[in-house]
Design an enzyme around this catalytic site. Structure first.
Site, PDB file in Angstrom:
ATOM      1  N   ARG A  63     -12.144   5.149  -9.766  1.00  0.00           N
ATOM      2  CA  ARG A  63     -12.111   3.597 -10.860  1.00  0.00           C
ATOM      3  C   ARG A  63     -12.487   3.220 -11.124  1.00  0.00           C
ATOM      4  NH1 ARG A  63      -6.315   4.040  -9.521  1.00  0.00           N
ATOM      5  NH2 ARG A  63      -4.807   2.383 -10.643  1.00  0.00           N
ATOM      6  N   ARG A 120      10.042   0.655 -14.725  1.00  0.00           N
ATOM      7  CA  ARG A 120       9.394   2.177 -14.079  1.00  0.00           C
ATOM      8  C   ARG A 120      10.753   2.247 -12.808  1.00  0.00           C
ATOM      9  NH1 ARG A 120       3.863   4.479 -12.202  1.00  0.00           N
ATOM     10  NH2 ARG A 120       3.442   2.174 -12.076  1.00  0.00           N
ATOM     11  N   ARG A 126       7.628  -1.019  -7.551  1.00  0.00           N
ATOM     12  CA  ARG A 126       6.806  -0.549  -7.438  1.00  0.00           C
ATOM     13  C   ARG A 126       6.779  -2.364  -7.228  1.00  0.00           C
ATOM     14  NH1 ARG A 126       2.824   3.384  -8.742  1.00  0.00           N
ATOM     15  NH2 ARG A 126       1.452   2.186  -9.465  1.00  0.00           N
ATOM     16  N   LYS A 158      -0.870   9.397 -15.630  1.00  0.00           N
ATOM     17  CA  LYS A 158      -1.227   9.979 -15.258  1.00  0.00           C
ATOM     18  C   LYS A 158      -0.001  10.405 -13.570  1.00  0.00           C
ATOM     19  CE  LYS A 158      -3.729   6.419 -13.502  1.00  0.00           C
ATOM     20  NZ  LYS A 158      -2.991   5.694 -14.431  1.00  0.00           N
ATOM     21  N   ARG A 182      -3.768  -6.004 -13.144  1.00  0.00           N
ATOM     22  CA  ARG A 182      -4.238  -4.144 -13.518  1.00  0.00           C
ATOM     23  C   ARG A 182      -4.683  -4.059 -14.610  1.00  0.00           C
ATOM     24  NH1 ARG A 182       1.596  -1.757 -12.076  1.00  0.00           N
ATOM     25  NH2 ARG A 182       0.812   0.525 -12.340  1.00  0.00           N
TER      26      ARG A 182
HETATM   27  P1  AP5 Z   1       3.141   7.027 -14.699  1.00  0.00           P
HETATM   28  O1  AP5 Z   1       2.880   8.528 -14.328  1.00  0.00           O
HETATM   29  O2  AP5 Z   1       4.289   7.064 -12.891  1.00  0.00           O
HETATM   30  O3  AP5 Z   1       1.601   6.262 -14.771  1.00  0.00           O
HETATM   31  P2  AP5 Z   1       0.813   6.322 -14.047  1.00  0.00           P
HETATM   32  O4  AP5 Z   1      -0.512   6.311 -15.294  1.00  0.00           O
HETATM   33  O5  AP5 Z   1       0.446   7.216 -13.111  1.00  0.00           O
HETATM   34  O6  AP5 Z   1       0.899   4.708 -13.566  1.00  0.00           O
HETATM   35  P3  AP5 Z   1       0.802   4.292 -12.541  1.00  0.00           P
HETATM   36  O7  AP5 Z   1       0.932   2.664 -12.577  1.00  0.00           O
HETATM   37  O8  AP5 Z   1       0.826   4.620 -10.771  1.00  0.00           O
HETATM   38  O9  AP5 Z   1      -1.167   4.685 -12.495  1.00  0.00           O
HETATM   39  P4  AP5 Z   1      -2.194   3.225 -12.040  1.00  0.00           P
HETATM   40  O10 AP5 Z   1      -3.499   4.080 -12.205  1.00  0.00           O
HETATM   41  O11 AP5 Z   1      -1.950   2.031 -12.131  1.00  0.00           O
HETATM   42  O12 AP5 Z   1      -1.322   3.147 -10.603  1.00  0.00           O
HETATM   43  P5  AP5 Z   1      -2.426   4.272  -8.530  1.00  0.00           P
HETATM   44  O13 AP5 Z   1      -0.712   4.779  -8.199  1.00  0.00           O
HETATM   45  O14 AP5 Z   1      -2.859   5.184  -9.214  1.00  0.00           O
HETATM   46  O15 AP5 Z   1       4.064   6.623 -16.124  1.00  0.00           O
HETATM   47  C1  AP5 Z   1       4.399   5.204 -15.505  1.00  0.00           C
HETATM   48  C2  AP5 Z   1       6.227   4.924 -16.105  1.00  0.00           C
HETATM   49  O16 AP5 Z   1       5.672   6.056 -18.043  1.00  0.00           O
HETATM   50  C3  AP5 Z   1       6.787   5.519 -15.616  1.00  0.00           C
HETATM   51  O17 AP5 Z   1       8.017   5.297 -15.528  1.00  0.00           O
HETATM   52  C4  AP5 Z   1       6.939   7.259 -16.467  1.00  0.00           C
HETATM   53  O18 AP5 Z   1       9.145   7.604 -15.514  1.00  0.00           O
HETATM   54  C5  AP5 Z   1       7.211   6.240 -18.101  1.00  0.00           C
HETATM   55  N1  AP5 Z   1       6.344   7.173 -18.382  1.00  0.00           N
HETATM   56  C6  AP5 Z   1       5.393   8.577 -17.791  1.00  0.00           C
HETATM   57  N2  AP5 Z   1       5.198   8.972 -19.215  1.00  0.00           N
HETATM   58  C7  AP5 Z   1       5.697   8.760 -20.374  1.00  0.00           C
HETATM   59  C8  AP5 Z   1       6.060   9.285 -21.789  1.00  0.00           C
HETATM   60  N3  AP5 Z   1       5.332  10.513 -22.386  1.00  0.00           N
HETATM   61  N4  AP5 Z   1       6.570   8.890 -22.670  1.00  0.00           N
HETATM   62  C9  AP5 Z   1       7.604   7.730 -22.099  1.00  0.00           C
HETATM   63  N5  AP5 Z   1       7.583   7.015 -20.501  1.00  0.00           N
HETATM   64  C10 AP5 Z   1       6.605   7.848 -19.693  1.00  0.00           C
HETATM   65  O19 AP5 Z   1      -2.667   2.813  -8.481  1.00  0.00           O
HETATM   66  C11 AP5 Z   1      -2.041   1.561  -7.651  1.00  0.00           C
HETATM   67  C12 AP5 Z   1      -3.247   0.829  -6.801  1.00  0.00           C
HETATM   68  O20 AP5 Z   1      -3.562   1.561  -6.322  1.00  0.00           O
HETATM   69  C13 AP5 Z   1      -4.056   0.067  -7.607  1.00  0.00           C
HETATM   70  O21 AP5 Z   1      -3.459  -0.679  -8.409  1.00  0.00           O
HETATM   71  C14 AP5 Z   1      -5.317   0.346  -6.508  1.00  0.00           C
HETATM   72  O22 AP5 Z   1      -4.856  -1.078  -5.413  1.00  0.00           O
HETATM   73  C15 AP5 Z   1      -5.323   1.036  -5.221  1.00  0.00           C
HETATM   74  N6  AP5 Z   1      -5.267   2.549  -5.561  1.00  0.00           N
HETATM   75  C16 AP5 Z   1      -5.635   3.676  -6.837  1.00  0.00           C
HETATM   76  N7  AP5 Z   1      -6.618   3.990  -6.708  1.00  0.00           N
HETATM   77  C17 AP5 Z   1      -7.820   3.390  -6.323  1.00  0.00           C
HETATM   78  C18 AP5 Z   1      -8.902   3.241  -5.759  1.00  0.00           C
HETATM   79  N8  AP5 Z   1      -9.491   4.975  -6.930  1.00  0.00           N
HETATM   80  N9  AP5 Z   1     -10.121   2.510  -6.009  1.00  0.00           N
HETATM   81  C19 AP5 Z   1      -8.797   0.994  -5.266  1.00  0.00           C
HETATM   82  N10 AP5 Z   1      -8.243   0.824  -5.271  1.00  0.00           N
HETATM   83  C20 AP5 Z   1      -7.292   1.848  -5.759  1.00  0.00           C
END
Ligand code: AP5
Length: 214
Positions: free
Chosen positions: A87, A126, A160, A13, A171
């Site tokens: 979410r 990552r 992270r 994402k 997660r």
């Molecule tokens: P990346 O693009 O970083 O993936 P992502 O989907 O953004 O993953 P996140 O881990 O950031 O998502 P998340 O939803 O768990 O965390 P968030 O930060 O939103 O890619 C991941 C890896 O894969 C990278 O190394 C990249 O290089 C690689 N990659 C990407 N595309 C690729 C491809 N095509 N092929 C190969 N490799 C690839 O949330 C974190 C925390 O915040 C949550 O756990 C929660 O505690 C809190 N939080 C956030 N939003 C809320 C909410 N709405 N409500 C409550 N708590 C929340």
């Protein structure tokens, strides 16, 4: 066009949002990035959120919804990508209310599909730049010179806390229980578009562009 990009942790994402921001000049509202920035700056919000993020659990809805409300207020007419919000179903309902209040609408809800074993490999490899938030992968997308962030030149590249095995497991469980049901929610509204999130970044980007037109 205003879009929601959603899917399991590690679906890409953030990576695809960066491309959309760069190429379509959209505004990126990532609740994960907002929480990480608050934690870095040791704000009251950051202190409240830290334990939840490190453990891989959801931050309470009231806190998260208030933060998104602020972000929507600051949009200044740009189209936006929501990444990581909503979410769960109650956040999805809250989003409807917020959008109505701000005279905005969501055009598409794009779901990135990736197999679980690939998600685990992506998350555990990552690395993230502490300074600008750019993301890398130890094998898939290493730093160009092995030391400095390609984007801002910082040497502060870290793993992270929620990319450790225990937090990754949590997660994925939270995703299954709380976030996956949003697929049905957006299918019913007619906004859902499914996109295969495996493959190279440009191929996935093209699939997203196609899904936005459909
Ligand atoms: P990346 O693009 O970083 O993936 P992502 O989907 O953004 O993953 P996140 O881990 O950031 O998502 P998340 O939803 O768990 O965390 P968030 O930060 O939103 O890619 C991941 C890896 O894969 C990278 O190394 C990249 O290089 C690689 N990659 C990407 N595309 C690729 C491809 N095509 N092929 C190969 N490799 C690839 O949330 C974190 C925390 O915040 C949550 O756990 C929660 O505690 C809190 N939080 C956030 N939003 C809320 C909410 N709405 N409500 C409550 N708590 C929340």
């Amino acid at each position: 066009m205003n879009i929601l990009l959603f899917g399991p942790p590690g679906a890409g994402k953030g990576t695809q949002s960066s491309l959309l921001v760069e190429r379509k000049k959209m505004s990126h509202i990532s609740t994960g990035d907002l929480f990480r920035s608050a934690i870095k700056n040791a704000t009251p919000l950051g202190k409240e959120a830290k334990g939840y993020l490190d453990a891989g659990k959801l931050v309470p809805d009231a806190v998260t919804i208030g933060m998104v409300q602020e972000a929507l207020k600051n949009l200044k007419g740009q189209s936006f990508i929501l990444d990581g919000f909503p979410r769960n179903l109650s956040q999805a309902d809250a989003l409807e209310t917020l959008l109505r209040e701000h005279h905005l609408r969501l055009d598409r809800a794009v779901f990135l599909e990736v197999a679980t074993d690939e998600l685990v490999a992506r998350l555990s490899g990552r690395r993230t730049c502490r300074s600008c938030g750019a993301t890398y992968h130890v094998t898939g997308k290493p730093l160009k010179d092995g030391v400095h962030c390609d984007v801002c030149g910082s040497q502060e590249i870290y793993q992270r806390p929620d990319d450790q095995p225990g937090a990754i497991r949590t997660r994925l469980e939270v995703y299954e229980a709380s976030t996956k049901p949003l697929k049905d929610y957006y299918e019913k509204t007619g906004q859902l578009r499914l996109v295969n999130g495996s493959g190279d970044l440009e191929t996935i980007y093209m699939r997203i562009e196609k899904a936005l037109e459909a």
